[in-house]
Structure formats: structure tokens, C-alpha cells
Design a protein around this motif. Structure first.
Motif, PDB file in Angstrom:
ATOM      1  N   VAL A   6       7.714 -13.239 -15.250  1.00 53.99           N
ATOM      2  CA  VAL A   6       7.802 -11.813 -14.722  1.00 53.99           C
ATOM      3  C   VAL A   6       6.510 -11.640 -14.037  1.00 53.99           C
ATOM      4  O   VAL A   6       6.665 -10.998 -12.791  1.00 53.99           O
ATOM      5  CB  VAL A   6       8.109 -10.754 -15.616  1.00 53.99           C
ATOM      6  CG1 VAL A   6       8.177  -9.549 -15.085  1.00 53.99           C
ATOM      7  CG2 VAL A   6       9.545 -11.320 -16.319  1.00 53.99           C
ATOM      8  N   ARG A   7       5.361 -11.872 -14.523  1.00 57.81           N
ATOM      9  CA  ARG A   7       4.141 -11.597 -13.939  1.00 57.81           C
ATOM     10  C   ARG A   7       3.967 -12.296 -12.541  1.00 57.81           C
ATOM     11  O   ARG A   7       3.500 -11.850 -11.405  1.00 57.81           O
ATOM     12  CB  ARG A   7       2.947 -12.027 -14.979  1.00 57.81           C
ATOM     13  CG  ARG A   7       1.574 -11.438 -14.373  1.00 57.81           C
ATOM     14  CD  ARG A   7       0.617 -12.331 -14.838  1.00 57.81           C
ATOM     15  NE  ARG A   7       0.608 -13.969 -14.199  1.00 57.81           N
ATOM     16  CZ  ARG A   7       0.782 -14.928 -14.784  1.00 57.81           C
ATOM     17  NH1 ARG A   7       0.149 -14.956 -16.040  1.00 57.81           N
ATOM     18  NH2 ARG A   7       0.735 -15.951 -14.128  1.00 57.81           N
ATOM     19  N   SER A  10       5.852 -10.338 -10.142  1.00 52.96           N
ATOM     20  CA  SER A  10       5.182  -9.496  -9.779  1.00 52.96           C
ATOM     21  C   SER A  10       4.139  -9.474  -8.847  1.00 52.96           C
ATOM     22  O   SER A  10       3.642  -8.958  -7.840  1.00 52.96           O
ATOM     23  CB  SER A  10       4.559  -8.635 -10.926  1.00 52.96           C
ATOM     24  OG  SER A  10       3.687  -7.905 -10.608  1.00 52.96           O
ATOM     25  N   GLN A  11       3.203 -10.714  -8.996  1.00 50.64           N
ATOM     26  CA  GLN A  11       2.225 -11.183  -8.034  1.00 50.64           C
ATOM     27  C   GLN A  11       2.498 -11.594  -6.709  1.00 50.64           C
ATOM     28  O   GLN A  11       2.117 -11.041  -5.875  1.00 50.64           O
ATOM     29  CB  GLN A  11       1.384 -12.422  -8.951  1.00 50.64           C
ATOM     30  CG  GLN A  11       0.538 -11.838  -9.982  1.00 50.64           C
ATOM     31  CD  GLN A  11      -0.304 -13.170 -10.727  1.00 50.64           C
ATOM     32  OE1 GLN A  11       0.551 -13.867 -11.217  1.00 50.64           O
ATOM     33  NE2 GLN A  11      -1.337 -13.420 -10.272  1.00 50.64           N
ATOM     34  N   PHE A  13       5.457 -10.402  -5.230  1.00 50.84           N
ATOM     35  CA  PHE A  13       5.760  -9.468  -4.753  1.00 50.84           C
ATOM     36  C   PHE A  13       4.767  -8.551  -4.173  1.00 50.84           C
ATOM     37  O   PHE A  13       4.849  -8.097  -2.914  1.00 50.84           O
ATOM     38  CB  PHE A  13       6.591  -8.511  -5.710  1.00 50.84           C
ATOM     39  CG  PHE A  13       6.995  -7.256  -5.216  1.00 50.84           C
ATOM     40  CD1 PHE A  13       8.041  -6.999  -4.310  1.00 50.84           C
ATOM     41  CD2 PHE A  13       6.328  -5.923  -5.644  1.00 50.84           C
ATOM     42  CE1 PHE A  13       8.376  -5.690  -3.839  1.00 50.84           C
ATOM     43  CE2 PHE A  13       6.786  -4.827  -5.164  1.00 50.84           C
ATOM     44  CZ  PHE A  13       7.668  -4.692  -4.195  1.00 50.84           C
ATOM     45  N   PHE A  14       3.618  -8.213  -4.821  1.00 49.02           N
ATOM     46  CA  PHE A  14       2.589  -7.476  -4.367  1.00 49.02           C
ATOM     47  C   PHE A  14       1.746  -8.253  -3.200  1.00 49.02           C
ATOM     48  O   PHE A  14       1.379  -7.340  -2.363  1.00 49.02           O
ATOM     49  CB  PHE A  14       1.760  -6.935  -5.492  1.00 49.02           C
ATOM     50  CG  PHE A  14       2.398  -5.871  -6.255  1.00 49.02           C
ATOM     51  CD1 PHE A  14       2.573  -4.684  -5.673  1.00 49.02           C
ATOM     52  CD2 PHE A  14       2.797  -6.059  -7.539  1.00 49.02           C
ATOM     53  CE1 PHE A  14       3.059  -3.780  -6.354  1.00 49.02           C
ATOM     54  CE2 PHE A  14       3.440  -4.819  -8.232  1.00 49.02           C
ATOM     55  CZ  PHE A  14       3.488  -3.826  -7.940  1.00 49.02           C
ATOM     56  N   TRP A  84      -1.884  -8.769 -12.403  1.00 45.53           N
ATOM     57  CA  TRP A  84      -0.092  -8.666 -11.959  1.00 45.53           C
ATOM     58  C   TRP A  84       0.021  -8.145 -10.575  1.00 45.53           C
ATOM     59  O   TRP A  84       1.072  -8.488  -9.729  1.00 45.53           O
ATOM     60  CB  TRP A  84       0.615  -7.375 -12.884  1.00 45.53           C
ATOM     61  CG  TRP A  84       0.770  -8.208 -14.128  1.00 45.53           C
ATOM     62  CD1 TRP A  84      -0.039  -8.391 -15.186  1.00 45.53           C
ATOM     63  CD2 TRP A  84       1.889  -8.160 -14.816  1.00 45.53           C
ATOM     64  NE1 TRP A  84       0.494  -8.530 -16.317  1.00 45.53           N
ATOM     65  CE2 TRP A  84       1.956  -8.602 -16.034  1.00 45.53           C
ATOM     66  CE3 TRP A  84       3.616  -7.698 -14.256  1.00 45.53           C
ATOM     67  CZ2 TRP A  84       3.016  -8.633 -16.949  1.00 45.53           C
ATOM     68  CZ3 TRP A  84       4.472  -8.128 -15.340  1.00 45.53           C
ATOM     69  CH2 TRP A  84       4.057  -8.641 -16.545  1.00 45.53           C
ATOM     70  N   ILE A  85      -1.215  -7.492 -10.030  1.00 42.98           N
ATOM     71  CA  ILE A  85      -1.021  -6.607  -8.694  1.00 42.98           C
ATOM     72  C   ILE A  85      -2.047  -7.166  -7.500  1.00 42.98           C
ATOM     73  O   ILE A  85      -1.529  -7.581  -6.407  1.00 42.98           O
ATOM     74  CB  ILE A  85      -1.213  -5.160  -8.601  1.00 42.98           C
ATOM     75  CG1 ILE A  85       0.061  -4.688  -9.727  1.00 42.98           C
ATOM     76  CG2 ILE A  85      -0.950  -4.501  -7.471  1.00 42.98           C
ATOM     77  CD1 ILE A  85      -0.014  -3.347 -10.292  1.00 42.98           C
ATOM     78  N   THR A  90      -4.319 -12.687  -6.900  1.00 44.22           N
ATOM     79  CA  THR A  90      -3.251 -13.715  -6.714  1.00 44.22           C
ATOM     80  C   THR A  90      -3.585 -14.714  -5.827  1.00 44.22           C
ATOM     81  O   THR A  90      -3.049 -16.098  -6.257  1.00 44.22           O
ATOM     82  CB  THR A  90      -2.146 -12.898  -6.360  1.00 44.22           C
ATOM     83  OG1 THR A  90      -1.598 -11.844  -7.078  1.00 44.22           O
ATOM     84  CG2 THR A  90      -0.798 -13.869  -6.068  1.00 44.22           C
TER      85      THR A  90
END
Lengths: 505, 323
Positions: A6-7, A10-11, A13-14, A84-85, A90
Motif C-alpha cells: 500500500v505504501r 502511495s509513493q 501515486f504522489f 509515503w509521500i 521516493t
């Protein structure tokens, strides 16, 4: 689904969202998207700019309030942002995933806490103390500003050029923008990225002032990683994927933990969990920074930044520097107290006139926006740079405010004048070489034109008389847009150039 | 080891986190409403420092003779005494012309003997404090030293206020060239009485620099731009500062190469001092000392038309005495 996956989503995605925001902030795609949202949600930007200006800049309920919101989230959950963001985090994650050793032993060693990771706290303290002296240099190392600048000035133009060479069109609407000195910006960016091959997330762990700020604010987190010592068999496998090097195998270093959840996944005994209010003794709440170092960092910042300014490493304090700032910019001192060198303005500029300053705007002004009228010109109807500026260093103007038809936020009257054009009569064709020209007058966009001609009779070299149209500038009407300088046919320094606003009354 | 926390501990930790979050949010809200540092403060409209007329006393006096001290004393006496202008407890701001780092004999600055006598008179009248302030063209410390104005101030019990950045703020003068202009406001805000003491000088652009032009020394900002509209600026200054008293120091007269002078040939001994409540009238009188007329000074007409004084100085009740 595994929480670590999931992380990763998220990474991804951001990171995509970050790049999309930069892509969409380029004229003419920009269409009211909140493209500066990452910069606005950056708590270091919120905190440091507020310290420097004594005011929290906001646009309604957004603007730098977003950064405070993220800081409140950090208070509750710890450095979730980092794991995560953060797009720059990332990217480093990606680089060490690709480039760092696959062996579990090497990874465990690479993710052990190193005692010099306190350096980022020293950097943070020094930068915030500098901000208290209205000398804002967070942009040099803030990961969002750094990534925004690097993509804008280096990565996008390189990709754009590559795509064009391959015949695939480009990112930029017409031609690849060029940015003076972008090579240095690129070197800094890739050096930090590639350091992740040597030490995973080297930048995040040792350098990042934003991570350091969030590390301090993690102290009271009510959810955090907890290791059950009874279940743990001390295999150290939790270190295999520990992004923050936060000692999940021992007493958790709460300020270093990026909540990546890898330890929870990697633990064969289920001894690690992300837990609500775990026992206090399973974590060290404060960063590993001695009081002596903290004080020295503060004193160092208090000496370094003001003395750099006093020692002339920065801007002239006369208030009339020789460079031109974007329309709506605060006067120089106020501008420097706000500009985070994110270069969002450069990204949005449709003519490429905005350039990252090298040292010509002083040490403080490094990578802040200045106008180079030979590269582009400042479209008098355009106010994009102010709309993408996350800190209000360039104020948001409407086209009517810029042209002086509506009340300006700075209280000034008439059109916004970023500079004044003047003639170098020794280089100007009608003035020095008996040659007709006045391209400058033709392109002058104001009405009535700031550049006007006077017919003057001249005796040419061969003795014949002829009438020349010679250009003049009306300093009351000139807005300093620089299209005259841009279009001047004289090679090298133009015969008409824009300098600081002359300031007639 | 217990895996659950005590209720007391849980409340403490959640409370601490919540309090920190609330403090952060509240702090952010408060900071969002604050003025940014460096933002211009609200412009200040200068009050009038004028005092009421005194029955039987003239509003203007011209004293001839020497020494300078005697001229000041005699002039004050003729106007009804310093008590007419300064009452015990007043904070008096005196604005001399200290524009240049030059000795007094060159005539480009106020005669320190005139300043000393005026400071002493104010102190005698019971002033709580006498401030002497100017924003000179040359470096302020050097100006107050070499002109002798600093020493004269201190000897008579006054205090020199050198201009600092923080002393300046915008002035409210709507519709004029000086609206919002940066002015040396702090001493003006402190003062309950204001007295200007200006030398009589030739001026390259304005033709003459006297009591009205003297207020130019209160201006900050890019005041070199104001030469583009100098007459308009001086006339505006006549309305901006409504002083308690104006002094035209004609003990030395700079007749050429103004406003800086520099040579003994540029200065003549005037042996005259005029004092009054109307700076426009005083300057009109001063014009005669430079062998020009009020009509030669464009700004006097402009000030007169705006009702800041009369450029026909002879129309005032003027007493002329010799000491």
C-alpha cells in the motif's frame, strides 16, 4: 494487501502527482490546478517563511496552512510524509532499490543508524535561525523545493530535448526552455540521488532539513512502531528494509522512523507492529543531537547568515539591485525573506524570460528568479508566476492589477513597473549608424507606447541630409517588460536594455 | 512486561499530542492574521504644533545686530517670551539645517550659536526635553560634529537624535507628491512642540533654501527623486509641518554656490535673524536678504495659494528691532 505494498502505491501515486503538477504548471496547460500544492504542504516552507516574515502566508484556507496541517499529521503519526509521500524520498528509495546491494547482510548494515545522522538537525537549526534574520535559505536543501527546481531547470528540459531528438515531440509547448546554470542544479540533484547507492536515503537521513523538522515533531506521536521484546528473537531482519535507519531492532529512534512499515513486514516473529500508544520505553523520543551541538548550530546560524549579508556576499542593501524580479515581487529584502528557490515561477513562465540567478543576485539570491530579456520577455498580460508562487514572494496579481486598472496589493498606483528601458545610443542604429530601425517602438506593448520616435534631420557621412526616426523612452509609461531588449537586432548587449525601475515621480 | 498503557499515561500522551496540535493550529491561525514584517505601517498625519496668538505680541519679528545669542533672546522677547511657545513639560523638537559635514563659517548649515541659544531658552522655559534632529545629506555623525550643532545642543542641555532606519515611517498627505513618503517620524511623534531653525542659502534649483526647504531634512526614502518636482515638494512641506515657531537664521548668508558653499567668498555676514509663526512669510522676507523677491521663489506662491501662509510678509504685524 500487505501494508508495505500500500505504501509503494502511495509513493508511486504522489511521485506521479508531483510530476503531473509540475507538468500542468507549464503554460499553456496551467488552468487553475493547485499545482503548487506540494510546496504549500511542505511544513518547512510554512515554518521558515513564517519565521522570516512574521506572518503565515495563505490563500483563503490553503496556501501555507497546508504545511501546518501536515505538521499536525506528523504530530499524530510521525514522519509518514517521508516514507509515503515525499517525491524526492521516493526517488531515492527507487535509486537504492535499483542500485544498492540485494544481499540481506549488506542491506542490514546499510540501514544501521550512523552516528553522524544528527547533521540534518544542525542544518535545520542553522537554516531556521537564518530565517529569523530574514535570510531564507531553506530552498537550497528543502527536498520539495530542490526537486521542483531540479525538474523544472534540468530534468524536464533534458527529457524535452531528448524527445525532440527522437522525433517524438516534446514536453514544452513550443521549444525547449533553457535555464542558465542548470547544470549545477542538476549536479546537486543527481549527487544526492546517487548517494542512495552508497547509503540508502543518504539525503533523507543525513541532510534533509524537512525530515529533521518532522523528526522533532514526531516526538509525541500516538501511533508508532513498537517492538515486543518478549516475542523478538533479535534476528535483525527488521533492518533489511528500514528506510529511516531508526533502529527498529532496538529502542526505536522515533525521530528517524519514516513509518515505511517494512520492519513490520520483514519481522518473522510478528514482534513489530504499528501500535496506538505503545509503552513509552520502547522508543527514544528525541533526536540524537546533543544540546551542545544544538546550541552551536543556533549560534553558528546567528553568526553565519547575518555576517554573510553584512560581508556583501548577498544583495546590496540599497534596495535597488541591478537585476529584475518578476511582476508582483516584493521589494528585494521582502522577496528574499520569502523566495524558496523552488523555481515554480520559471516552470510557469511562457516566454522563458525567468531564469535561475547564479551568483549575480548575490549568494542569497542563488537560483531565485531573475529576468533575462535576451532569452525572453515578460508578457504584460501574464501573471502566472505569481499564481504558482507558494510563498507570496511574487504576489498574486490579476491582469487588471498588473496593468493598474484595479487596485494593486502593494498599494502602488498605475501599472506594475518591473524596470525601465534605456538606450545605449552608441549601439542603437538610428542614433549611431544613420540606419533606420525602431523595432523596439513597434513591439512596445503599452498604450500609448512608452517608446516613441522623434523625427530628426541628420547629415549622413556622404553629406546628404535625411530624416531619421530616433527612439526615446517615456519612463512614466515603461513597465520594463523587456520586449524591446528582446527584439533589438543588435547582437551582444542590446541597444535598448531594461534596468531597475528608474523611479521618476 | 505489560503491553497496555495505564489510563493516566494514555490521557497524558493523547493530551500532549492534542495540545501540541491545537497550539500549532492556533498559532498558525494567529500568525496568518498578523502583518508581515517589513509591510509598510499605516501612514501618519502630522498634527499641528502651532500655539494660539498672544494679544499685543506680533507674529513675526526681525532683529538685526550681533551676537547671535542676543538676536535669539531679543526676538523671543519681542514675540512675547519663550513661554508663549514652550510650557513646562513640553518635549521640544528643534530641526536645524545640519545637511552637510562642513564647518559653520561656510554658511551651509544653521549657526550653532543660534541653536544653542534656542535650546537654552526652551530648557529655561521648563521643557522636559529638547530634541535636535535632522536627516542630513552627509553622514549624520560627521554633520553634527563638524557644524558644531551637536556640541551646541549638548552644552545647552538638549539631545541630538541621529536618524536611524526605525525612526522613519510613511506620512499621510493625500493628493500630494509626498503622500506615503518615508519621513523621520519618531522624533515628531515624541514632540509636543516643533521649532525649525534654517539658514538663508542660495540654492541651485529652488533658488533659495530657507525655513520651508529646511523641512526637506525630515524626509527619508529616495528623496533625490523629489528634485523632479522640487517647488511642489517644498510647497507641500509648508503644509506638512505646522511648527510652533520658525527661525530664519541670517547671521551668515550663503549668497552663491548653494546649498553647499565651500568658500569664504560664498558667505556674507548677515547679522540678522527673523522669527515667526509663518514660514512662508519668513521665507518671503528671507528672499530680500538674497536680493531676490518672493515672486522669484515659485514654491512660495504655491504655498500661499494653498493657504499655508502668506508670501506678502509685509502684510503681517512685524516688529523690527536692532540690538
Amino acid at each position: 494487501m500487505r501494508i508495505a505494498n500500500v505504501r509503494v502505491i502511495s509513493q508511486a501515486f504522489f511521485l506521479v502527482l508531483f510530476i503531473a503538477c509540475l507538468y500542468l504548471a507549464t503554460a499553456p496547460r496551467i488552468a487553475g490546478f493547485p499545482t503548487s500544492i506540494f510546496l504549500e504542504a511542505d511544513p518547512l516552507v510554512s515554518v521558515a517563511v513564517t519565521i522570516a516574515t512574521g506572518h503565515l502566508y495563505h490563500v483563503g484556507a490553503t496556501g501555507l496552512f497546508l504545511g501546518i496541517g501536515l505538521l499536525i499529521a506528523t504530530l499524530i503519526l510521525g514522519r509518514v510524509f517521508c516514507g509515503w509521500i515525499c517525491p524526492f524520498g521516493t526517488l531515492q528509495h527507487l535509486v537504492h532499490w535499483l542500485g544498492f546491494s540485494r544481499s540481506a547482510k549488506a542491506r542490514i548494515d546499510g540501514n544501521r543508524y550512523r552516528k553522524w545522522y544528527w547533521i540534518k538537525y544542525v542544518i535545520l537549526i542553522g537554516l531556521l535561525v537564518g530565517a529569523a534574520f530574514q535570510i531564507l535559505q531553506i530552498g537550497l536543501l528543502d527536498p520539495i523545493a530542490l526537486a521542483s527546481r531540479s525538474f523544472t531547470d534540468f530534468v524536464f528540459p533534458v527529457i524535452d530535448q531528448g524527445l525532440r531528438l527522437l522525433g517524438l515531440g516534446g514536453i514544452a509547448p513550443s521549444q525547449t526552455p533553457v535555464f542558465a546554470g542548470a547544470w549545477l542544479i542538476g549536479i546537486v540533484f543527481f549527487t544526492f540521488l546517487l548517494m542512495s547507492v552508497v547509503i540508502p536515503r543518504f539525503f533523507c537521513r543525513a541532510v534533509c532539513p524537512l525530515g529533521a523538522l518532522m523528526g522533532v515533531f514526531s516526538r509525541l506521536a500516538v501511533w508508532r512502531i513498537h517492538r515486543d521484546v518478549e516475542t523478538c528473537d533479535a534476528c535483525n531482519l527488521c533492518l533489511k528494509g528500514c528506510e529511516g535507519a531508526s533502529d527498529p531492532h532496538g529502542t526505536l529512534r522515533l525521530s528517524e522512523c519514516m513509518v515505511c512499515m517494512n520492519c513490520v513486514e520483514d519481522c518473522p516473529c510478528q514482534a513489530l507492529s504499528f501500535k496506538f500508544l505503545p509503552p513509552s520505553e520502547s522508543a527514544k523520543p528525541w533526536p540524537d543531537l546533543s544540546g551542545r551541538r544544538a546550541v552551536l548550530a543556533g549560534v553558528g546560524g546567528a553568526i553565519l547568515f547575518p555576517s554573510l549579508r553584512r560581508a556583501g556576499a548577498t544583495v546590496p542593501l540599497s534596495g535597488s539591485p541591478g537585476w529584475i524580479r518578476p511582476p508582483g515581487s516584493h521589494p528585494e529584502a521582502g522577496f528574499l525573506a520569502r523566495c524558496i528557490k523552488c523555481d515554480a515561477c520559471l516552470n510557469s513562465c511562457p516566454t522563458n524570460v525567468l531564469q535561475p540567478a547564479g551568483l549575480e543576485a548575490g549568494f542569497e539570491g542563488l537560483w531565485t528568479p531573475i529576468l533575462d530579456m535576451r532569452v525572453g520577455y515578460c508578457d504584460v498580460t501574464c501573471t502566472l508566476c505569481g499564481h504558482v508562487c507558494p510563498t507570496g514572494a511574487i504576489e498574486r496579481l490579476t491582469p487588471d492589477q498588473r496593468s493598474g486598472k484595479a487596485e494593486r496589493p502593494d498599494g502602488g498606483e498605475g501599472p506594475v513597473q518591473i524596470g525601465t528601458a534605456s538606450y545605449d545610443r552608441g549601439r542603437c542604429l538610428p542614433w549611431a549608424m544613420d540606419t533606420a530601425c525602431v523595432v523596439c517602438e513597434e513591439v512596445c506593448p503599452t498604450s500609448p507606447k512608452a517608446i516613441y520616435n522623434r523625427k530628426q534631420e541628420v547629415v549622413a557621412r556622404d553629406g546628404t541630409k535625411r530624416v531619421m526616426q530616433r527612439p526615446f523612452v517615456d519612463p512614466k509609461l515603461c513597465v520594463g517588460c523587456g520586449i524591446c531588449e528582446h527584439e533589438c537586432p543588435i547582437r551582444g548587449p542590446a541597444a535598448v536594455r531594461v534596468g531597475s525601475h528608474i523611479g521618476t515621480i | 512486561m505489560s503491553e497496555s498503557v495505564s489510563r493516566r499515561d494514555a490521557i497524558k500522551r493523547i493530551g500532549a499530542c492534542g495540545a501540541a496540535a491545537a497550539a500549532l493550529g492556533g498559532g498558525a491561525l494567529w500568525l496568518s492574521g498578523r502583518r508581515p514584517r517589513g509591510a509598510a505601517p499605516a501612514p501618519w498625519a502630522l498634527p499641528s504644533w502651532a500655539v494660539a496668538a498672544k494679544a499685543g505680541a506680533p507674529d513675526q519679528v526681525v532683529v538685526r545686530g550681533s551676537p547671535a545669542k542676543r538676536l535669539v533672546e531679543a526676538a523671543l522677547e519681542e514675540l512675547g517670551g519663550i513661554q508663549r511657545f514652550v510650557v513646562p513639560g513640553d518635549v521640544v523638537l528643534i530641526k536645524p539645517n545640519a545637511a552637510f559635514d562642513r564647518p559653520a563659517w561656510q554658511g551651509s548649515t544653521t549657526n550653532p550659536d543660534v541653536l544653542r541659544a534656542m535650546v537654552a531658552a526652551c530648557m529655561d522655559a521648563g521643557a522636559a526635553e529638547v530634541l535636535v534632529a535632522d536627516n542630513p545629506i552627509h553622514v549624520p555623525e560627521g554633520c553634527f560634529r563638524k557644524t558644531g550643532l551637536g556640541k551646541a545642543t549638548e552644552e545647552a542641555g538638549g539631545r541630538v537624535w541621529l536618524p536611524r532606519k526605525v525612526d522613519f515611517g510613511p506620512v499621510a498627505l493625500p493628493g500630494t507628491v509626498l503622500d506615503g513618503w518615508s519621513v523621520f517620524l519618531e522624533p515628531l511623534k515624541r514632540a509636543t512642540k516643533v521649532i525649525g531653525i534654517a539658514p538663508v542659502k542660495d540654492h541651485n534649483l529652488a533658488r533659495a533654501s530657507m525655513t520651508l526647504k529646511n523641512w526637506y531634512g525630515l524626509l527619508g526614502g529616495p528623496r533625490n527623486q523629489l528634485h523632479q518636482k522640487l517647488d511642489e515638494t517644498i510647497a507641500t512641506l509648508a503644509g506638512m509641518v505646522k511648527p510652533t515657531l520658525s527661525v530664519l537664521d541670517g547671521t551668515r548668508i550663503l549668497i552663491s554656490n548653494g546649498p553647499t558653499g565651500g568658500s569664504p567668498e560664498d558667505v556674507i555676514d548677515g547679522s540678522v535673524l527673523a522669527m515667526g509663526i509663518d514660514g512662508v512669510a519668513l521665507d518671503a522676507f528671507g528672499a530680500t536678504l538674497l536680493e531676490i523677491t518672493a515672486a522669484d521663489l515659485t514654491y512660495l506662491g504655491m504655498a500661499d495659494r494653498q493657504g499655508f501662509g502668506t508670501s506678502d510678509w509685509t502684510s503681517l504685524d512685524t516688529r523690527e528691532v536692532t540690538v
